[in-house]
Design a protein around this motif. Structure first.
Motif, PDB file in Angstrom:
ATOM      1  N   ARG A  57       0.549  -0.902  -0.540  1.00  0.00           N
ATOM      2  CA  ARG A  57       0.199   0.009   0.048  1.00  0.00           C
ATOM      3  C   ARG A  57       1.405   1.148   0.123  1.00  0.00           C
ATOM      4  O   ARG A  57       0.966   1.505  -0.831  1.00  0.00           O
ATOM      5  CB  ARG A  57      -0.810  -0.336   0.833  1.00  0.00           C
ATOM      6  N   ILE A  58       1.579   0.857   1.059  1.00  0.00           N
ATOM      7  CA  ILE A  58       2.683   2.392   0.812  1.00  0.00           C
ATOM      8  C   ILE A  58       3.267   2.639  -0.723  1.00  0.00           C
ATOM      9  O   ILE A  58       3.335   3.443  -1.229  1.00  0.00           O
ATOM     10  CB  ILE A  58       3.552   2.041   1.706  1.00  0.00           C
ATOM     11  N   TYR A  59       4.085   1.128  -1.257  1.00  0.00           N
ATOM     12  CA  TYR A  59       4.393   1.275  -2.454  1.00  0.00           C
ATOM     13  C   TYR A  59       3.591   1.961  -3.429  1.00  0.00           C
ATOM     14  O   TYR A  59       3.749   2.891  -4.566  1.00  0.00           O
ATOM     15  CB  TYR A  59       4.910   0.145  -2.759  1.00  0.00           C
ATOM     16  N   HIS A  60       2.364   1.469  -3.275  1.00  0.00           N
ATOM     17  CA  HIS A  60       1.315   2.554  -4.153  1.00  0.00           C
ATOM     18  C   HIS A  60       0.871   4.190  -4.497  1.00  0.00           C
ATOM     19  O   HIS A  60       1.039   4.330  -5.193  1.00  0.00           O
ATOM     20  CB  HIS A  60       0.039   1.553  -4.109  1.00  0.00           C
ATOM     21  N   ASN A  61       1.408   4.090  -2.857  1.00  0.00           N
ATOM     22  CA  ASN A  61       0.843   5.458  -2.642  1.00  0.00           C
ATOM     23  C   ASN A  61       1.619   6.074  -3.405  1.00  0.00           C
ATOM     24  O   ASN A  61       1.666   7.581  -3.742  1.00  0.00           O
ATOM     25  CB  ASN A  61       0.368   5.569  -1.280  1.00  0.00           C
ATOM     26  N   TRP A  62       3.247   5.453  -2.984  1.00  0.00           N
ATOM     27  CA  TRP A  62       3.891   6.585  -3.324  1.00  0.00           C
ATOM     28  C   TRP A  62       4.370   6.692  -5.011  1.00  0.00           C
ATOM     29  O   TRP A  62       4.194   7.632  -5.475  1.00  0.00           O
ATOM     30  CB  TRP A  62       4.830   5.548  -2.727  1.00  0.00           C
ATOM     31  N   MET A  64       1.533   7.297  -6.857  1.00  0.00           N
ATOM     32  CA  MET A  64       0.730   7.852  -6.924  1.00  0.00           C
ATOM     33  C   MET A  64       1.212   9.256  -6.862  1.00  0.00           C
ATOM     34  O   MET A  64       0.211   9.668  -7.139  1.00  0.00           O
ATOM     35  CB  MET A  64      -0.489   7.196  -6.174  1.00  0.00           C
ATOM     36  N   GLY A  65       1.706   8.957  -5.877  1.00  0.00           N
ATOM     37  CA  GLY A  65       2.651  10.945  -5.643  1.00  0.00           C
ATOM     38  C   GLY A  65       1.623  11.466  -4.591  1.00  0.00           C
ATOM     39  O   GLY A  65       1.947  12.217  -4.065  1.00  0.00           O
ATOM     40  N   LYS A  66       1.223  10.651  -3.635  1.00  0.00           N
ATOM     41  CA  LYS A  66       0.449  11.168  -2.065  1.00  0.00           C
ATOM     42  C   LYS A  66       1.938  11.535  -1.661  1.00  0.00           C
ATOM     43  O   LYS A  66       2.828  11.139  -1.346  1.00  0.00           O
ATOM     44  CB  LYS A  66       0.089   9.928  -1.692  1.00  0.00           C
ATOM     45  N   ASP A  67       1.546  12.932  -0.826  1.00  0.00           N
ATOM     46  CA  ASP A  67       2.639  13.268   0.230  1.00  0.00           C
ATOM     47  C   ASP A  67       2.193  12.871   1.725  1.00  0.00           C
ATOM     48  O   ASP A  67       1.209  12.247   1.895  1.00  0.00           O
ATOM     49  CB  ASP A  67       2.760  14.425   0.159  1.00  0.00           C
ATOM     50  N   ARG A  68       3.091  13.159   2.689  1.00  0.00           N
ATOM     51  CA  ARG A  68       3.390  12.775   3.706  1.00  0.00           C
ATOM     52  C   ARG A  68       2.449  11.602   4.354  1.00  0.00           C
ATOM     53  O   ARG A  68       2.049  11.191   4.572  1.00  0.00           O
ATOM     54  CB  ARG A  68       2.402  13.741   4.164  1.00  0.00           C
ATOM     55  N   MET A  69       3.265  10.748   3.585  1.00  0.00           N
ATOM     56  CA  MET A  69       2.877   9.020   3.715  1.00  0.00           C
ATOM     57  C   MET A  69       3.314   8.837   5.399  1.00  0.00           C
ATOM     58  O   MET A  69       3.659   7.262   5.505  1.00  0.00           O
ATOM     59  CB  MET A  69       3.766   8.609   2.604  1.00  0.00           C
ATOM     60  N   ASP A  70       4.252   9.721   5.796  1.00  0.00           N
ATOM     61  CA  ASP A  70       5.149   8.989   7.219  1.00  0.00           C
ATOM     62  C   ASP A  70       3.917   8.539   8.374  1.00  0.00           C
ATOM     63  O   ASP A  70       4.555   7.379   8.658  1.00  0.00           O
ATOM     64  CB  ASP A  70       5.534  10.906   7.858  1.00  0.00           C
ATOM     65  N   ALA A  71       2.935   8.794   8.188  1.00  0.00           N
ATOM     66  CA  ALA A  71       1.934   8.306   9.303  1.00  0.00           C
ATOM     67  C   ALA A  71       1.402   6.725   8.505  1.00  0.00           C
ATOM     68  O   ALA A  71       1.382   5.774   9.467  1.00  0.00           O
ATOM     69  CB  ALA A  71       0.445   8.944   9.550  1.00  0.00           C
ATOM     70  N   ALA A  72       1.381   6.640   7.359  1.00  0.00           N
ATOM     71  CA  ALA A  72       1.307   6.080   6.855  1.00  0.00           C
ATOM     72  C   ALA A  72       2.380   3.856   7.482  1.00  0.00           C
ATOM     73  O   ALA A  72       1.734   3.139   7.846  1.00  0.00           O
ATOM     74  CB  ALA A  72       0.395   5.223   5.454  1.00  0.00           C
TER      75      ALA A  72
END
Length: 96
Positions: A57-62, A64-72
């Motif tokens: 999920r984190i790789y997918h969000n990364w 897709m260009g999502k910012d601020r994934m620190d909480a995930a």
């Protein structure tokens, strides 16, 4: 009077040694020790699933260009870490 006290002491000793539940407690301890290792393995499998699914999920969000994934990242990491630590905690709690 001596005989009456001796008989009463014997009866009390017989009643005290015939406490219910001792064999049940030994059976429960045996059942717990025989099924604990499968529960420990289950904790490890759940930790792997949390880690793998969270990583995907984190790789997918990364990607897709999502910012601020620190909480995930922290949430998935600590979910897997909690499952890894729950096995030794249960082992220490039950004395196995």
């Amino acid at each position: 009077m001596k005989y009456l006290l001796t008989v009463a002491a014997c009866i009390i000793a017989a009643i005290a040694s015939a406490q219910p539940g001792i064999s049940e407690m030994q059976q429960a301890q045996h059942d717990l020790s025989s099924t604990f290792f499968s529960a420990f393995d289950c904790c490890m499998v759940l930790a792997f699933i949390f880690g793998a699914f969270g990583g995907l999920r984190i790789y997918h969000n990364w990607q897709m260009g999502k910012d601020r994934m620190d909480a995930a990242v922290a949430a998935w990491f600590f979910a897997a870490f909690f499952m890894i630590l729950s096995g030794p905690f249960l082992r220490a709690l039950f004395g196995i």
